[in-house]
Motif scaffolding. Structure first.
Motif, PDB file in Angstrom:
ATOM      1  N   THR A 101       0.847  -1.196   0.000  1.00 15.83           N
ATOM      2  CA  THR A 101       0.000   0.000   0.000  1.00 15.83           C
ATOM      3  C   THR A 101       0.883   1.246   0.000  1.00 15.83           C
ATOM      4  O   THR A 101       1.934   1.255   0.630  1.00 15.83           O
ATOM      5  CB  THR A 101      -0.877  -0.018   1.261  1.00 15.83           C
ATOM      6  N   GLU A 102       0.440   2.303  -0.714  1.00 17.29           N
ATOM      7  CA  GLU A 102       1.241   3.531  -0.753  1.00 17.29           C
ATOM      8  C   GLU A 102       0.821   4.457   0.383  1.00 17.29           C
ATOM      9  O   GLU A 102       0.108   5.439   0.208  1.00 17.29           O
ATOM     10  CB  GLU A 102       1.118   4.183  -2.121  1.00 17.29           C
ATOM     11  N   GLN A 156       2.304   6.671   2.375  1.00 13.56           N
ATOM     12  CA  GLN A 156       2.645   8.092   2.477  1.00 13.56           C
ATOM     13  C   GLN A 156       1.784   8.943   1.547  1.00 13.56           C
ATOM     14  O   GLN A 156       1.338  10.027   1.924  1.00 13.56           O
ATOM     15  CB  GLN A 156       4.124   8.313   2.160  1.00 13.56           C
ATOM     16  N   ALA A 157       1.551   8.445   0.340  1.00 13.74           N
ATOM     17  CA  ALA A 157       0.725   9.200  -0.604  1.00 13.74           C
ATOM     18  C   ALA A 157      -0.708   9.308  -0.080  1.00 13.74           C
ATOM     19  O   ALA A 157      -1.342  10.371  -0.167  1.00 13.74           O
ATOM     20  CB  ALA A 157       0.754   8.531  -1.973  1.00 13.74           C
TER      21      ALA A 157
END
Lengths: 388, 452
Positions: free
Chosen positions: B434-435, B437-438
Motif C-alpha cells: 500500500t502507498e 505516504q501518498a
C-alpha cells in the motif's frame, strides 16, 4: 532462467490489452508472477520496500500445514488398515491415504482457483493468493470419504458467497475454509457426522472387522462413553478417527511453531484460544454434573478440531480481530465458546467451527470498541489541554 | 542526564554505504535550484523571469495565499530556467551562478534579544528563511500569524544511512545558539531539543541555552520529530506546534549574526552505489551532479534520492538538493525480474518479517534496490504497521479512514499528529504494498481544504 524469461516476454503481448488471449490476462499474470517477481519499481513514497509479499506470506502458511497434511494422509491409511484388521507397512499406509486425500486437494484447488481466476479477470485485478491457503485447509477439515462433487459445491459456495461477493481476499467476513465445512455440515449432514464417515471405506462395510466402531473421541464423549475414549497419548499423536488433518495435535503444534517463529501467525490468538478453552474446561470441571463435564480441561484441547482451529482457523488475519488487544479477546472467546457448544449443545459434537464463525462475525465489533477506547483516551487528553 | 524516553517499536534498516566522517568542501556549483514541490500544498507565484539577475536572498517566488512568505535564491547569479511539469506547475527555478565573491542581499545583523517578535518574524519572512519552520498538524510551512504552543527540534536522525547531525553542526555552536534565541521570540511555550541518549551529543546541542533537553533511545523513527512530540507533549485538536531541523537553525542564526542568507550546510552522500560515501559542505539547492560526479557506480542503473530512502525525493543528475534535505542517497534500481523470488531463502534480502534467512545473520548490511517485491493487494496481514509506529495511534484504521474520506474519523484517529515520515516505515513493511505516504498526504490535504 534467461530462456524462460525470454519466452514469457515473447508470448506476453498476446495476453495484454488487444492481444489474442486478452480474456486470460489475469491468469497469465498469475503464472508469470508465480515464476518471476515482477520488475515493478517504487514510484512514490518509500523508495525501498520490504522483501515480503502476499505470495510469500501465504506459501508460508501452506508450509506450516504440510506436517498435518502428511500425517493426515498416513492416518487415513492407518485407520483404514485398523478397520479391516490388517497390518500395513509405513509406505503402504501412507500411499493408501495419499490416494484418498489427493483427489480432495485437487478438487479443492481446481474448483477454487478457477473461480478466483475468473473473478480476477472480470474485475481486471491480479489474482489474489488467499486461496492458496484456503484450498489446502478445506481438504484437511473434511471427512476423508466426502464425495468429491459435494466438496466441489462446498468450495464454490465458500469462494463465491463467502469471499468474492464481499470483494475478494482481504474483504471477507467469514473464514472461507470454515464456510465450506459449515456448508457441508448443514447441507449434507449424513456425510459429515456419525460413526461411519471418518474412516475411508467404512461406510460400504466390506471386510470390516466385526464390532469395529469409527466413532471419534468427541462422539464417544457426547454419548458419555468415557471408557471408549482413546488414550491421551493417542489423541495427542493423532492415531484416532477424525477429519483428514485435524487429528494430530503434535503435527499441528509443529505448524504452529513455524507460524510463530516466522511471525506469520498471531501467537496472541493461538495462546488466547487455548486459554479460553482451558478456562471453559476448568469451569465445567468445577460444576461437573455429567460425565462429559468431568473430562479434564486440558484433554479438550487435543480432541476434535480444537487445536487445528486455534492454530490455522482462528488466526486468519482477515477474519480475526485486527487490533492487538482485540486479538486477546477474540481468541479467548473462540476457545471458550467452542467448549460451550461442544459440551452443552448435544446437536453439534464439534464446537470449534461454530465458535470461530460466530466470532468472525463479532471481530469487527471487538475492534470497534478497542479503537473507540483509543479515541476516547485521545479526546480526554485534548480536553485536559483545552482546560489548562 | 534527565529521564530517557525509550522507544520500543520501530525498525532500523541496515543499508550499505553509510557516510564516512570526512568533510569535503565543495566549490560553488554551476547551477542552483529552488523547488516549489519541496513544500507540500504550496501554490507558488513567480517573482522573477528568465534572465533576471538575483543575489543570495533575493525572492524567486512566493506563496499565492500568503504573499508575505517568500522563497529566495540561495546564491547570486542569473535565473536561467523555470522547469515546469504537468499543467504548467512550477517544478524548479534554476539560477546559474557566477564565479567570484557571492553577492548577498543585506538584511542587517541584529541580536534577536534586542528585537521584538514582529521584527524577528519580518526578518525571517523577508530573507526567505521562514519556510524552514514547519508546523504540525499537516507538516506544511508554518503560518507566521500562529502562536505555537512549543517548538520542537530533533537533534538526531535515525533514518537509514542518516547523516550524523552531531558531526554536521561542529563549529557552528554560536550560530545555533543565535538561531535558538531567534526562535525563542516566536513562541511563549518551550523549545524542546530531542537528543540521542546513546552517545554524548554535540556541544551545540548540549550547551544550548533557553531550551529543554529530552533524551531518546530506540530504533527509527525515534529521531523523527513527530515521534518526539508525541512522547513529550502531544498535539490535540486546535493546537499548533512548530518544528525545524537543527541545520536550518544554524542558517537562521547566521541571518542574525551576519545579516545575510548564507545557506551553507553539511550534508551526507551515502548509499551502496556511492564509491566514497562522505559528508559535503555545500550551499543548499546545489546541483546534484556537482556532488555525485565521478563518485557513483556506473555499472548498474541507480536511483539518486534527495533525502533518505524512505521519504526522499527522486532526483536526476541535473536536479537539485531539496530545501529540507540533509543527505543524498544513491541506491540501485530494482527493475529486474527475479525467478521465484517469493520463495527464495533470501540471504541478501531485508525484511521486518521473520521469513527470510537474512534474519539469522546479525549485523548484516544490505544493498537494497527499488523493486516493489510483489504486487499490490488488499490488507490481509495485521499488526505490521503497529510494530513500527511508536505512537498511541491505530495506523491501519487511520489509513482506512482516509481512504473512506471520513473526516471525523481521521481527526479522532490522530491525523493531526502524523506526517509522511512518521508512517514511512509502515509503507516499507507493508506486505500488501500500500502507498501509505501518498494516502496520508491526500488525507492531510483533505483536512486542510475542509477545515480552513
Amino acid at each position: 532462467m534467461k530462456a524462460l524469461r525470454n519466452y514469457i516476454d515473447k508470448i506476453k503481448p498476446n495476453f495484454q490489452k488487444g492481444g489474442r488471449f486478452e480474456m486470460f490476462e489475469s491468469t497469465f499474470e498469475a503464472f508469470e508472477t508465480f515464476l518471476f517477481v515482477p520488475n515493478t519499481v517504487t514510484t512514490k513514497g518509500s523508495h525501498i520496500r520490504d522483501s515480503i509479499d502476499l505470495k510469500r506470506t501465504m506459501i508460508f502458511v501452506v508450509i506450516a500445514l504440510l506436517p498435518t497434511m502428511l500425517f493426515g494422509m498416513w492416518n487415513v491409511g492407518y485407520q483404514h488398515s485398523l478397520s479391516i484388521g490388517e497390518t500395513w507397512s509405513l509406505w503402504e499406509t501412507f500411499w493408501y491415504g495419499f490416494l484418498k486425500v489427493l483427489p480432495l486437494i485437487v478438487v479443492s484447488y481446481g474448483v477454487g482457483l478457477s473461480i478466483e481466476f475468473a473473478f480476477a479477470q472480470s474485475r481486471g485485478h491480479e489474482v489474489n493468493e488467499g486461496f492458496l491457503v484456503s484450498g489446502l485447509l478445506i481438504p484437511l477439515i473434511v471427512p476423508v470419504d466426502v464425495p468429491l462433487w459435494m466438496l466441489a459445491i462446498a468450495v464454490a459456495f465458500a469462494v463465491i458467497i463467502g469471499k468474492e461477493v464481499f470483494g475478494g481476499t482481504g474483504y471477507n467476513v467469514f473464514n472461507p475454509a470454515l464456510l465450506a465445512r459449515a456448508f457441508l455440515f448443514f447441507a449434507y449432514p449424513s456425510h459429515m457426522s456419525g460413526d461411519k464417515v471418518w474412516i475411508a471405506d467404512l461406510a460400504n462395510g466390506q471386510g470390516i472387522v466385526d464390532g469395529f466402531s469409527g466413532a471419534t473421541p468427541l462422539a464417544n464423549a457426547a454419548a458419555y462413553q468415557m471408557d471408549k475414549l482413546p488414550s491421551a497419548y493417542d489423541m495427542f499423536m493423532g492415531f484416532i478417527p477424525g477429519s483428514v488433518g485435524e487429528t494430530s495435535t503434535l503435527a499441528i503444534l509443529i505448524g504452529a511453531a513455524f507460524l510463530i517463529i516466522t511471525g506469520i501467525g498471531s501467537w496472541k490468538i493461538m495462546v488466547s484460544v487455548f486459554g479460553g478453552g482451558l478456562a471453559a474446561g476448568l469451569l465445567f470441571n468445577t460444576f461437573a454434573v455429567n460425565p462429559y463435564m468431568e473430562i479434564p480441561a486440558w484433554q479438550h484441547l487435543i480432541m476434535g478440531g480444537f487445536a487445528f482451529g486455534a492454530v490455522f482457523m482462528a488466526t486468519d488475519p482477515v477474519t480475526a480481530s485486527h487490533t492487538e488487544k482485540g486479538k486477546w479477546i477474540y481468541g479467548f472467546l473462540v476457545g471458550f465458546l467452542a467448549l460451550l457448544v461442544r459440551v452443552l449443545n448435544p446437536a453439534y459434537p464439534e464446537g470449534m467451527m461454530l465458535a470461530i464463525l460466530l466470532m468472525n462475525a463479532f471481530a469487527p465489533l471487538i475492534d470497534y470498541y478497542v479503537v473507540e477506547a483509543n479515541i476516547r483516551r485521545r479526546m480526554k487528553r485534548a480536553q485536559k489541554v483545552a482546560k489548562s | 542526564m534527565s529521564k530517557v524516553i525509550k522507544i520500543k517499536r520501530g525498525l532500523n534498516i541496515p543499508l550499505k554505504g553509510s557516510a564516512e566522517k570526512v568533510l569535503v568542501r565543495l566549490d560553488k556549483a554551476e547551477y542552483y535550484g529552488v523547488k516549489p514541490i519541496d513544500f507540500p500544498g504550496l501554490v507558488p507565484k513567480l517573482d522573477v523571469k528568465v534572465g533576471d539577475r538575483v543575489k543570495a536572498g533575493s525572492p524567486l517566488f512566493h506563496d499565492k495565499y500568503n504573499p508575505e512568505i517568500v522563497f529566495t535564491s540561495p546564491i547570486n547569479g542569473e535565473v536561467v530556467e523555470v522547469r515546469r511539469g504537468e499543467r504548467r506547475t512550477i517544478l524548479e527555478v534554476v539560477v546559474k551562478t557566477e564565479n567570484g565573491e557571492t553577492e548577498y542581499e543585506e538584511f542587517g545583523a541584529a541580536s534577536p534579544d534586542s528585537l521584538s517578535r514582529d521584527d524577528v518574524v519580518e526578518k525571517l519572512l523577508k530573507s526567505g528563511l521562514w519556510p524552514y519552520i514547519k508546523q504540525r498538524p499537516y507538516g506544511i510551512v508554518a503560518n507566521p500569524n500562529d502562536n505555537p504552543k512549543a517548538i520542537f527540534i530533533s537533534c538526531f536522525d535515525t533514518s537509514p544511512l542518516a547523516p550524523d547531525l552531531d558531526f554536521a553542526v561542529q563549529g557552528e555552536e554560536e550560530a545555533f545558539q543565535v538561531g535558538i534565541d531567534a526562535l525563542r521570540k516566536l513562541t511563549t511555550g518551550a523549545i524542546h531539543l530531542g537528543l540521542n541518549a546513546d552517545y554524548p551529543p554535540a556541544n551545540a546541542f548540549l550547551k544550548a541555552k533557553g531550551v529543554e533537553h529530552h533524551y531518546f533511545t530506540g530504533p527509527h523513527p525515534a529521531g523523527n520529530v513527530g515521534i518526539q512530540i508525541h512522547h513529550i507533549d502531544p498535539i490535540a485538536k486546535g493546537e499548533v506546534v512548530w518544528t525545524i531541523n537543527p541545520l536550518d537553525v544554524i542558517i537562521i542564526g547566521r541571518l542574525f549574526l551576519k545579516g545575510i542568507y548564507d545557506a551553507t550546510k553539511v550534508i551526507a552522500l551515502a548509499g551502496s552505489e556511492v564509491i566514497k560515501p562522505r559528508y559535503y559542505k555545500l550551499i543548499s539547492g546545489a546541483n546534484i551532479d556537482s556532488v555525485v560526479k565521478d563518485n557513483i557506480n556506473t555499472d548498474t542503473d541507480v536511483r539518486i534520492i534527495s533525502g533518505n530512502v524512505l521519504t526522499g525525493t527522486r532526483v536526476d543528475k541535473n536536479g537539485f538538493v531539496g530545501f529540507y534535505d540533509n543527505m543524498i542517497s544513491v541506491i540501485p534500481e530494482g527493475n529486474k525480474y527475479e525467478f521465484m523470488g517469493w520463495i527464495a531463502p533470501g540471504v541478501n534480502k531485508h525484511s521486518a518479517s521473520r521469513t527470510f534467512l537474512s534474519k539469522l545473520i546479525p549485523g548484516k548490511k544490505f544493498r537494497l534496490n527499488t523493486n516493489m517485491h510483489g504486487g499490490h493487494r488488499a490488507y490481509v496481514l495485521t499488526g505490521q504497521y503497529e510494530k513500527v509506529l511508536p505512537m498511541d495511534i491505530y495506523p491501519v484504521h487511520l489509513i482506512k479512514a482516509i481512504l473512506a474520506n471520513d473526516i471525523d474519523k481521521m481527526e479522532q484517529l490522530g491525523i493531526y499528529e502524523v506526517v509522511e515520515e512518521d508512517m514511512a516505515l509502515c509503507e516499507y513493511v507493508c506486505a500488501s504494498k500500500t502507498e501509505v505516504q501518498a494516502i496520508l498526504r491526500n488525507g492531510i490535504n483533505t483536512m486542510i481544504k475542509e477545515l480552513s
